[in-house]
Each structure stands twice: as structure tokens, then as C-alpha cells.
Design a protein around this motif. Sequence first.
Motif, PDB file in Angstrom:
ATOM      1  N   ALA A 161       2.211  -1.589  -1.541  1.00 14.31           N
ATOM      2  CA  ALA A 161       2.634  -1.267  -0.178  1.00 14.31           C
ATOM      3  C   ALA A 161       1.502  -1.268   0.831  1.00 14.31           C
ATOM      4  CB  ALA A 161       3.340   0.092  -0.171  1.00 14.31           C
ATOM      5  N   THR A 162       0.253  -1.148   0.383  1.00 19.33           N
ATOM      6  CA  THR A 162      -0.873  -1.100   1.314  1.00 19.33           C
ATOM      7  C   THR A 162      -1.281  -2.479   1.825  1.00 19.33           C
ATOM      8  OG1 THR A 162      -2.363  -1.105  -0.608  1.00 19.33           O
ATOM      9  CG2 THR A 162      -1.831   1.038   0.367  1.00 19.33           C
ATOM     10  N   LYS A 163      -0.710  -3.526   1.285  1.00 21.48           N
ATOM     11  CA  LYS A 163      -1.075  -4.879   1.707  1.00 21.48           C
ATOM     12  C   LYS A 163      -0.570  -5.146   3.118  1.00 21.48           C
ATOM     13  CE  LYS A 163      -2.887  -8.906   0.547  1.00 21.48           C
ATOM     14  NZ  LYS A 163      -4.285  -9.070   0.109  1.00 21.48           N
ATOM     15  N   HIS A 164      -1.443  -5.670   3.985  1.00 15.55           N
ATOM     16  CA  HIS A 164      -1.057  -5.933   5.365  1.00 15.55           C
ATOM     17  C   HIS A 164      -0.131  -7.140   5.452  1.00 15.55           C
ATOM     18  CE1 HIS A 164      -1.415  -6.781   9.705  1.00 15.55           C
ATOM     19  NE2 HIS A 164      -1.720  -5.497   9.804  1.00 15.55           N
ATOM     20  N   ASP A 165       0.792  -7.089   6.418  1.00 19.84           N
ATOM     21  CA  ASP A 165       1.797  -8.148   6.546  1.00 19.84           C
ATOM     22  C   ASP A 165       1.211  -9.483   7.013  1.00 19.84           C
ATOM     23  OD1 ASP A 165       3.670  -6.351   5.764  1.00 19.84           O
ATOM     24  OD2 ASP A 165       4.559  -6.034   7.745  1.00 19.84           O
TER      25      ASP A 165
END
Length: 376
Positions: A161-165
Motif C-alpha cells: 500500500a505504500t507504493k506511490h501511484d
Amino acid sequence: MKKITPFMNIVQTLLSEEEVEAVVQAVGYHDKGKKFTVYTLFQFLTHAAAREWESYRAGVDRAILCGLPSVNYSTFSKKAADVPYEVFKRLFEIVAAQCNRSTRRKLRIPSALLLVDSTTITVGQTRLPWAVFHGKRSGVKLHVAYDASANLPAKVVETVATKHDGPMGEKLANPDFIMVENRAYGKIERFDTYATQQQYFVIRIKENMTMTTHRSLQRQVVEHSNVTRDITCRLGTEQCRSEKRHRVVFFQDDHGNEIRVVTNLLHLSAEQIAAIYKARWGIEVFFRWIKQHLNVSRLFGTTENAVYGQLFAALIADVLLQWLYNSTQPFIMKCKSLALVSFVRLFLLGQLSPEWRVAISLLLDRCKLSINPIIG
């Protein structure tokens, strides 16, 4: 498995056991199971999504009613943790490609739209220690490219979930489509790159984005238009400014809020650009659908294989159900028409009207005659 339920019939028609085994071999996984094979796990997980099972234990208790073999829930859990989730990801890509081609519809927009966004599934921190998010939560994220002309996901990338879009959006780019994205993907360097690569895009920009050297574009006056401005400019400050001039369209949403989108589409009217961005709502509806009706928010396992395998199986179930509805609904009289939610509920219960059952039967017969082996 003597009982063949309507949903199992769909699954077996579009993905046979031999085709799944071919994917398993291509991934390099050695399936040691004799009774509970990867194909059986695949059917369990797709049924779990379609029928909204709450857990492995709840699934095996209901398996027999769906025509699936009776197994201990620990067998279900261990198999899900052991099988590489890459198997289910490849199966999703195969099914999505097959169904997207057959259900593509013509939009009023000149080119097909690819709606790009992500959705996050969170659980307690102790559930997924390898995917710590923030606070006492852990989570994973699905980055989705959604084909608006087929109403189906075309490509999905899984991350924590911490991965940037933004960077993930670049991986989902496709020059055959107009990419439609929200503010999370609005980076100046990205706009220049897309313009150079001839990747069409419509991306919302933040309210504080600096714009210089404005030039207004001439346009025809459209009655009741929600467009307020249509300009070309360079974006950013002196420290970080776009190398190219970009078109920016200003328009108001239904609540009177101003929205600003940047695009490299110069051959479309400002009203068409506004309509393209409004179509982005389709991917939000998709995210709401899979969370409310395919149980993706309730993760059964704790390992990467179990979590991502379950999510990709749920996406396969979604593609199959959407494809079935989109392919048969045009042949049903208006008086017998159903909303998607009602169709799915009645289909899984085996209670569709004769008109729907005949349309589905004809569709499956055509598939058995026309679909070549998907693998190979």
C-alpha cells in the motif's frame, strides 16, 4: 464433482483444467496435489469471490453445495499459501484479454479510454507484517488500467500500500488508448514524456499548479457548456517547468467545483475533454463493486501468495460475471432486463428467467465452438 453450477460452467468454459496446467508449468510450479490441485484451488478462490465467502473455513463448509470437493480448511489455506500468485495473475491477464475483445462497445469519444487508478485493501498490522502501511494497519494496493469501452479491467499491477501511484501509472500506459487519471498522476515530467511518446492523456492537475505564458484557444460557443476556459501554457515554476506547452481545460462539475485537466489532445473540443475526464468515474464504480460484491476487502491468508492469489482470483470472477452480463444483456427484451447486481444474484442462485438462460446457453455454445485454446 458431479454437480455443475452455473458459475462453474462459465469458469470451465473459458478456462479448462489443461489451460490452467499449462500456466502452472510456465510459471515453474510443481503441483504435487492429487485431489486438491491448482485448478481446484482456482475454482475455490473464484467461487469464494463470487459467493462472498468469509474465510477458508466458511468456504470448505459451502464447497459441496457448489459442486466442489470436500476438503479440510487447512488444506485450502496451505495450498493458497504455496501456489505462486503469478499463476492467478497470468490467468487474469488471459481472461481479461479474451473478454475485453468480445465485449468492446463503441463510445461517443473518438478513441478508447483507459481509466487508471488504484485501490487499497487494509487489514491489521499483524496480519501482513510484510506490507506495513501506517499506524496499526497493513495493506496492499491494486493499480488498475480499466478499459472503459468494455467495462472491464485490462491490466493490474499489485504492490504494497505504500507504493506511490504515479510510477505505477507509467507501467500501465498504453498508446492505443487515451489515459485518464486523477491528480495523483499529475507530474510535469510525465506530461512532457507522454507528449513525446505520443501517449494521449487527460490528467487532472492540482489547484496550486503554476501556469505561465497563457494563450486562449478559440472554440465554438456551446449552450449550457460547463467549460469555463481552454488555454495552452507551460506548467510549473522556474525550478521545475514543462519543456512543452500543454493544453489545460477548465470546467465545473455537477456541484459547481472547478476542475482543471491537462491534455495533449488538440483535435477534440473542450466539452469532449471534460466528458472524457468525467468518464473516469467508471473505475471508481468498479472499485466499489469489487469491494462490496466480490469480498476483496476480506483477506483470507497472510502470505503474498495467499493475498495476491485471492485478489487476482476475485478479479477473474469479476471479469467472467461482467463479460457474461455484457454479452447477453443486449439480446434481452427491455421488459426482462436486469441491473448487474440483480443479474449476478439470480445467476448464482440459478434463478434467472428462461430468456436469460437461453441467451447464456447460446453464448456458451458459441464460445465452445469459436474459442481456440487460449494457451499456446
